[in-house]
Design a protein around this motif. Structure first.
Motif, PDB file in Angstrom:
ATOM      1  N   LEU A 104       0.828  -1.210   0.000  1.00  0.00           N
ATOM      2  CA  LEU A 104       0.000   0.000   0.000  1.00  0.00           C
ATOM      3  C   LEU A 104       0.863   1.261   0.000  1.00  0.00           C
ATOM      4  CD1 LEU A 104      -2.909  -0.913   2.462  1.00  0.00           C
ATOM      5  CD2 LEU A 104      -3.086  -0.468   0.004  1.00  0.00           C
ATOM      6  N   ILE A 105       1.952   1.244   0.751  1.00  0.00           N
ATOM      7  CA  ILE A 105       2.863   2.394   0.768  1.00  0.00           C
ATOM      8  C   ILE A 105       3.434   2.641  -0.629  1.00  0.00           C
ATOM      9  CG2 ILE A 105       5.099   3.226   1.601  1.00  0.00           C
ATOM     10  CD1 ILE A 105       3.030   3.529   3.704  1.00  0.00           C
ATOM     11  N   ILE A 106       3.865   1.573  -1.303  1.00  0.00           N
ATOM     12  CA  ILE A 106       4.433   1.694  -2.644  1.00  0.00           C
ATOM     13  C   ILE A 106       3.393   2.236  -3.625  1.00  0.00           C
ATOM     14  CG2 ILE A 106       5.369   0.409  -4.604  1.00  0.00           C
ATOM     15  CD1 ILE A 106       6.646  -1.503  -2.577  1.00  0.00           C
ATOM     16  N   LEU A 107       2.170   1.688  -3.567  1.00  0.00           N
ATOM     17  CA  LEU A 107       1.104   2.133  -4.475  1.00  0.00           C
ATOM     18  C   LEU A 107       0.720   3.580  -4.206  1.00  0.00           C
ATOM     19  CD1 LEU A 107      -1.190  -1.038  -4.525  1.00  0.00           C
ATOM     20  CD2 LEU A 107       0.273  -0.188  -6.362  1.00  0.00           C
ATOM     21  N   ALA A 108       0.640   3.948  -2.931  1.00  0.00           N
ATOM     22  CA  ALA A 108       0.260   5.321  -2.578  1.00  0.00           C
ATOM     23  C   ALA A 108       1.292   6.320  -3.094  1.00  0.00           C
ATOM     24  CB  ALA A 108       0.108   5.447  -1.060  1.00  0.00           C
ATOM     25  N   ILE A 109       2.560   5.996  -2.936  1.00  0.00           N
ATOM     26  CA  ILE A 109       3.628   6.904  -3.371  1.00  0.00           C
ATOM     27  C   ILE A 109       3.695   6.985  -4.892  1.00  0.00           C
ATOM     28  CG2 ILE A 109       6.139   7.213  -3.433  1.00  0.00           C
ATOM     29  CD1 ILE A 109       6.215   6.075  -0.580  1.00  0.00           C
ATOM     30  N   SER A 110       3.543   5.850  -5.558  1.00  0.00           N
ATOM     31  CA  SER A 110       3.664   5.838  -7.019  1.00  0.00           C
ATOM     32  C   SER A 110       2.480   6.498  -7.716  1.00  0.00           C
ATOM     33  CB  SER A 110       3.823   4.395  -7.513  1.00  0.00           C
ATOM     34  OG  SER A 110       2.688   3.613  -7.165  1.00  0.00           O
ATOM     35  N   THR A 111       1.306   6.481  -7.090  1.00  0.00           N
ATOM     36  CA  THR A 111       0.110   7.042  -7.744  1.00  0.00           C
ATOM     37  C   THR A 111      -0.192   8.482  -7.347  1.00  0.00           C
ATOM     38  OG1 THR A 111      -1.295   6.095  -5.986  1.00  0.00           O
ATOM     39  CG2 THR A 111      -0.973   4.773  -7.981  1.00  0.00           C
ATOM     40  N   ASP A 112       0.463   8.994  -6.325  1.00  0.00           N
ATOM     41  CA  ASP A 112       0.197  10.354  -5.859  1.00  0.00           C
ATOM     42  C   ASP A 112       1.362  11.265  -6.225  1.00  0.00           C
ATOM     43  OD1 ASP A 112      -0.226  12.737  -4.274  1.00  0.00           O
ATOM     44  OD2 ASP A 112      -1.642  11.572  -3.074  1.00  0.00           O
ATOM     45  N   SER A 113       1.117  12.243  -7.083  1.00  0.00           N
ATOM     46  CA  SER A 113       2.183  13.140  -7.548  1.00  0.00           C
ATOM     47  C   SER A 113       2.758  13.994  -6.423  1.00  0.00           C
ATOM     48  CB  SER A 113       1.663  14.045  -8.667  1.00  0.00           C
ATOM     49  OG  SER A 113       0.555  14.819  -8.214  1.00  0.00           O
ATOM     50  N   LEU A 116      11.526   6.002   0.606  1.00  0.00           N
ATOM     51  CA  LEU A 116      10.562   5.230   1.397  1.00  0.00           C
ATOM     52  C   LEU A 116       9.944   4.108   0.569  1.00  0.00           C
ATOM     53  CD1 LEU A 116       8.886   4.686   3.913  1.00  0.00           C
ATOM     54  CD2 LEU A 116       7.320   6.512   3.209  1.00  0.00           C
ATOM     55  N   SER A 117       9.633   4.375  -0.691  1.00  0.00           N
ATOM     56  CA  SER A 117       9.062   3.329  -1.553  1.00  0.00           C
ATOM     57  C   SER A 117      10.060   2.194  -1.762  1.00  0.00           C
ATOM     58  CB  SER A 117       8.631   3.921  -2.897  1.00  0.00           C
ATOM     59  OG  SER A 117       9.744   4.419  -3.624  1.00  0.00           O
ATOM     60  N   HIS A 118      11.337   2.543  -1.878  1.00  0.00           N
ATOM     61  CA  HIS A 118      12.363   1.504  -2.005  1.00  0.00           C
ATOM     62  C   HIS A 118      12.497   0.708  -0.716  1.00  0.00           C
ATOM     63  CE1 HIS A 118      13.587   3.446  -5.761  1.00  0.00           C
ATOM     64  NE2 HIS A 118      14.322   2.382  -5.998  1.00  0.00           N
ATOM     65  N   LEU A 119      12.381   1.394   0.421  1.00  0.00           N
ATOM     66  CA  LEU A 119      12.446   0.695   1.707  1.00  0.00           C
ATOM     67  C   LEU A 119      11.292  -0.299   1.836  1.00  0.00           C
ATOM     68  CD1 LEU A 119      13.855   0.493   4.519  1.00  0.00           C
ATOM     69  CD2 LEU A 119      12.210   2.202   5.322  1.00  0.00           C
ATOM     70  N   SER A 120      10.100   0.097   1.394  1.00  0.00           N
ATOM     71  CA  SER A 120       8.947  -0.803   1.449  1.00  0.00           C
ATOM     72  C   SER A 120       9.142  -1.998   0.535  1.00  0.00           C
ATOM     73  CB  SER A 120       7.677  -0.040   1.059  1.00  0.00           C
ATOM     74  OG  SER A 120       7.342   0.919   2.033  1.00  0.00           O
ATOM     75  N   PHE A 121       9.705  -1.755  -0.653  1.00  0.00           N
ATOM     76  CA  PHE A 121       9.982  -2.858  -1.576  1.00  0.00           C
ATOM     77  C   PHE A 121      10.978  -3.844  -0.965  1.00  0.00           C
ATOM     78  CE2 PHE A 121      12.967  -4.529  -4.792  1.00  0.00           C
ATOM     79  CZ  PHE A 121      12.108  -5.381  -5.478  1.00  0.00           C
ATOM     80  N   VAL A 122      12.035  -3.317  -0.352  1.00  0.00           N
ATOM     81  CA  VAL A 122      13.049  -4.163   0.277  1.00  0.00           C
ATOM     82  C   VAL A 122      12.443  -4.944   1.439  1.00  0.00           C
ATOM     83  CG1 VAL A 122      15.180  -4.129   1.639  1.00  0.00           C
ATOM     84  CG2 VAL A 122      15.016  -2.779  -0.450  1.00  0.00           C
ATOM     85  N   ASP A 123      11.552  -4.312   2.208  1.00  0.00           N
ATOM     86  CA  ASP A 123      10.917  -5.006   3.336  1.00  0.00           C
ATOM     87  C   ASP A 123      10.036  -6.158   2.850  1.00  0.00           C
ATOM     88  OD1 ASP A 123      12.087  -3.603   5.374  1.00  0.00           O
ATOM     89  OD2 ASP A 123      10.486  -2.142   5.578  1.00  0.00           O
ATOM     90  N   ILE A 124       9.359  -5.970   1.721  1.00  0.00           N
ATOM     91  CA  ILE A 124       8.562  -7.055   1.133  1.00  0.00           C
ATOM     92  C   ILE A 124       9.473  -8.233   0.785  1.00  0.00           C
ATOM     93  CG2 ILE A 124       7.271  -7.744  -0.933  1.00  0.00           C
ATOM     94  CD1 ILE A 124       5.938  -5.011  -0.905  1.00  0.00           C
ATOM     95  N   CYS A 125      10.593  -7.930   0.151  1.00  0.00           N
ATOM     96  CA  CYS A 125      11.546  -8.989  -0.212  1.00  0.00           C
ATOM     97  C   CYS A 125      12.166  -9.620   1.026  1.00  0.00           C
ATOM     98  CB  CYS A 125      12.639  -8.411  -1.105  1.00  0.00           C
ATOM     99  SG  CYS A 125      12.052  -7.745  -2.678  1.00  0.00           S
ATOM    100  N   PHE A 126      12.399  -8.787   2.050  1.00  0.00           N
ATOM    101  CA  PHE A 126      13.036  -9.246   3.289  1.00  0.00           C
ATOM    102  C   PHE A 126      12.207 -10.339   3.960  1.00  0.00           C
ATOM    103  CE2 PHE A 126      15.088  -7.561   7.476  1.00  0.00           C
ATOM    104  CZ  PHE A 126      15.990  -8.614   7.444  1.00  0.00           C
ATOM    105  N   VAL A 127      10.913 -10.070   4.172  1.00  0.00           N
ATOM    106  CA  VAL A 127      10.066 -11.071   4.837  1.00  0.00           C
ATOM    107  C   VAL A 127       9.819 -12.275   3.924  1.00  0.00           C
ATOM    108  CG1 VAL A 127       8.927  -9.427   6.376  1.00  0.00           C
ATOM    109  CG2 VAL A 127       7.945  -9.862   4.137  1.00  0.00           C
ATOM    110  N   SER A 128       9.849 -12.047   2.605  1.00  0.00           N
ATOM    111  CA  SER A 128       9.616 -13.155   1.674  1.00  0.00           C
ATOM    112  C   SER A 128      10.798 -14.119   1.624  1.00  0.00           C
ATOM    113  CB  SER A 128       9.348 -12.600   0.264  1.00  0.00           C
ATOM    114  OG  SER A 128       8.202 -11.781   0.249  1.00  0.00           O
ATOM    115  N   THR A 129      11.943 -13.685   2.104  1.00  0.00           N
ATOM    116  CA  THR A 129      13.127 -14.536   2.090  1.00  0.00           C
ATOM    117  C   THR A 129      13.070 -15.635   3.144  1.00  0.00           C
ATOM    118  OG1 THR A 129      14.451 -12.667   1.308  1.00  0.00           O
ATOM    119  CG2 THR A 129      15.656 -14.522   2.264  1.00  0.00           C
TER     120      THR A 129
END
Length: 312
Positions: free
Chosen positions: A44-53, A63-76
């Motif tokens: 949701l953080i990634i989508l909110a940042i990418s869709t809101d100018s 912050l969007s990169h941090l959220s992406f990394v956290d998704i990968c982190f828990v998926s590992t």
């Protein structure tokens, strides 16, 4: 059969948290819930940042990169653990274990680097506000992130290649719920001196130095805030740092807690439980920390949810 190299050892055994069959459904439910919350919150953080100018700024770019990394982190770590709990198996293949070590180091390191870069971003924004957009231009921000990725990818690969020269005994047990580097090194049947030296050097270079950078950035921020005449200006400037400070404290505090727990108690189970804090809990809480105290993120999330509402 005694010791063997990677051609002789086909799998390791992850001991996990408990062998009690009655606890397995509870563990599965708890970790599945935390995994889903972490995935949904960061997505949701990634989508909110990418869709809101309004959020297309350096701070939210990081912050969007941090959220992406956290998704990968828990998926590992979490999915494999859930599979093992459901199938009541503890084995993980040799290649699977080393792959897990590699990606865990990559995403843990990227978390560390991104928190440092975000501290530098706040330093420039507060201490050099007139030059902020010139210094933190899109090209420079992209270059910072790319440099972080390249450093941690090659550093992690170096550690894994060093591990591949080690020998492991048949039926090697790793007292953890995932293949963590230090625990895997302890399970080796051959000398790990070179590995440990490289690990300590990498820890100093890639963990202590970034933490020092964060502390320096905030010392300069505090110094600048003290010199501000306006109380409202001080509050507004510092409020942009509160979320980041909270995440930094959570990440480094839990990481330090894991280290102290393993060093003091020598209990593998307690060390595993402590590891949950920074491998699962921290990525799960980060979206809440950044959204609850941030009006811009809350507004973007509200607009995103309002757009999605008609589709439900």
């Amino acid at each position: 059969m005694g010791a063997g190299n990677q051609t002789g050892v086909s799998q390791f055994l992850l001991l996990g948290f408990s062998d009690d069959p009655e606890l397995q459904p509870l563990l599965c439910g708890v970790f599945l819930s935390m995994f889903l919350v972490a995935m949904l919150g960061n997505l949701l953080i990634i989508l909110a940042i990418s869709t809101d100018s309004h959020l297309h700024t350096p701070m939210y770019f990081f912050l969007s990169h941090l959220s992406f990394v956290d998704i990968c982190f828990v998926s590992t770590t979490v999915p494999r653990m859930l599979v093992n709990i459901q199938t009541q198996r503890k084995d993980i293949s040799y290649i699977g274990c080393f792959t897990q070590v590699y990606f865990f180091m990559v995403f843990a390191g990227m978390d560390n680097f991104l928190l440092t870069v975000m501290a530098y971003d706040r330093f420039v924004a507060i201490c050099q506000p007139l030059h902020y957009m010139v210094i933190m231009n899109p090209h420079f921000c992209g270059l910072l992130v790319l440099t972080c990725w390249l450093i941690i990818l090659f550093s992690s690969l170096f550690h894994v290649l060093l591990m591949m020269r080690l020998t492991f005994c048949i039926g090697t047990e790793i007292p953890h719920f995932f293949c963590e580097l230090t625990q895997t090194l302890k399970a080796a049947c051959s000398d790990t001196l070179i590995n440990n030296i490289c690990l300590y050097v990498a820890t100093v270079l890639l963990c202590i130095f970034p933490l020092t950078g964060i502390l320096y950035s905030y010392s300069q921020i505090v110094s600048t805030l003290i010199k501000m005449a306006s109380t409202e200006g001080k509050y507004k400037a510092f409020s942009t740092c509160v979320s980041h400070l909270t995440v930094v404290s959570l990440f480094y505090g839990t990481s330090l807690g894991v280290y102290l727990t393993s060093a003091v108690t020598h209990s593998s189970q307690r060390s595993s439980i402590a590891s949950v804090m920074y491998t699962v809990v921290t990525p799960m809480l980060n979206p809440f920390i950044y959204s609850l105290r941030n009006k811009d993120v809350k507004g973007a999330l509200a607009r995103l949810l309002s757009l999605c509402a008609p589709c439900l």
